[in-house]
Design an enzyme around this catalytic site. Structure first.
Site, PDB file in Angstrom:
ATOM      1  N   TYR A  75      -4.182  43.112 -26.429  1.00 40.89           N
ATOM      2  CA  TYR A  75      -4.534  43.616 -25.102  1.00 40.89           C
ATOM      3  C   TYR A  75      -6.054  43.617 -24.947  1.00 40.89           C
ATOM      4  CZ  TYR A  75      -4.778  47.116 -21.282  1.00 40.89           C
ATOM      5  OH  TYR A  75      -5.046  47.797 -20.119  1.00 40.89           O
ATOM      6  N   LYS A 121      -2.225  40.303 -23.337  1.00 40.14           N
ATOM      7  CA  LYS A 121      -2.322  40.985 -22.046  1.00 40.14           C
ATOM      8  C   LYS A 121      -3.757  40.862 -21.558  1.00 40.14           C
ATOM      9  CE  LYS A 121      -1.935  45.440 -19.686  1.00 40.14           C
ATOM     10  NZ  LYS A 121      -1.692  46.894 -19.820  1.00 40.14           N
TER      11      LYS A 121
END
EC number: 4.3.3.7
Length: 306
Positions: free
Chosen positions: A136, A164
């Site tokens: 992420y 992400k």
């Protein structure tokens, strides 16, 4: 390793609290079931939207367990990142033991590692925990960007299955998608306003804040784009545009928790140091939500006439 398809819509769930700050597990379970019934492709508890930074390790695991117990047939992706590799490893192992299907791992924040530090951090976790893992990247929260070369290097690890993207840099995101096309690797939007642009260059879905409020519309937009119907996807993107903006006028999850309260999905209580949405933005949020409800009614009438 658990098989999981990182295509579609994965709401970044809120953690509901009672007024005294304790976790409201009944509302949490109801919310998980509401989202599953709306057709989402998975759930992401205890990420940034779930106020993970203010939860104890035991509370992390309890929230993950509660969401897993509440749903029937959607994967649960547990937020288990930290700026401390040893702490992230403990949270990841405990999430795996609780039954999580995959892990969402925010990049180490505050201490701002160099790129080799990111590689070492994520490789340590991926070597130790046999679950699909999502890197992420959200530099606005962490203070450091995961560069494309680093993301591509990490994508070669068999347990690192997705990325992400919340950098706001479409050139960077597009490069990562381009350079990992031959890998079993997904790139998910972490910024609702950029989900459709990312899908247009090969992204596979989103870990979404707005999907807590409009799960059906978000699923319809992503589904349309993934099937190649970009005209329909654009229409829904623009319908949701005011909501995308309203949910980020203050630090996430302040606005989305207020939206949850307005819609009757849960309380707006936050843990300190976060504060309730200011009056300056509250009326506008109410107007945006009311407009979406009006559009729902208009769509129903149009469908009935056909």
């Amino acid at each position: 390793m658990t098989a999981i398809d990182f295509r579609g819509v994965f709401p970044a769930m809120c953690t509901p609290f009672h007024e005294d700050g304790s976790i409201d597990f009944e509302t949490l379970r109801d919310d998980a079931q509401r989202l599953e019934s709306a057709g989402v492709d998975g759930l992401v508890p205890v990420g940034s939207t779930g106020e993970s930074a203010t939860l104890s390790h035991d509370e992390h695991v309890e929230v993950v367990e509660a969401v897993i117990d509440a749903v029937d047939d959607v994967p649960v992706i547990a937020g288990s990142g930290s700026n401390n590799t040893a702490e992230a490893l403990e949270l990841s192992r405990r999430s795996a033991e609780a039954g999580a299907d995959a892990l969402l791992l925010i990049s180490p924040y505050y201490n701002k590692p160099e790129q080799q530090g990111f590689v070492d951090h994520y490789t340590t976790l991926a070597d130790a925990v046999d679950l699909p893992q999502i890197v992420y990247n959200v530099p606005s929260r962490t203070g450091q960007n995961i560069e494309p070369d680093t993301a591509v290097e990490l994508a070669a690890h068999p347990n690192i299955r997705a990325y992400k993207a919340a950098s706001g840099d479409m050139n960077q995101i597009s490069e990562i998608i381009e350079r990992t096309r031959e890998e079993d690797f997904a790139v998910l939007s972490g910024d609702d306003g950029m989900t459709l642009p990312m899908l247009s260059v090969g992204g596979t879905g989103c870990i979404s804040v707005s999907a807590n409020i409009e799960p059906e519309r978000t699923c319809a937009m992503v589904g349309a784009a993934l099937s190649g119907d970009f005209e329909r996807a654009r229409q829904i993107h623009h319908e949701l545009g005011p909501l995308f903006r309203a949910l980020f006028v203050e630090t996430n999850p302040i606005p989305v928790k207020e939206a949850m309260r307005i819609r009757g999905y849960g309380p707006a209580y936050l843990r300190s140091p976060l504060t309730r949405l200011s009056d300056e933005h509250l009326d506008h949020l109410r107007d945006v939500l009311a407009s979406l409800e009006t559009e729902d009614l208009e769509d129903e009438y149009a469908e009935a006439e056909r």
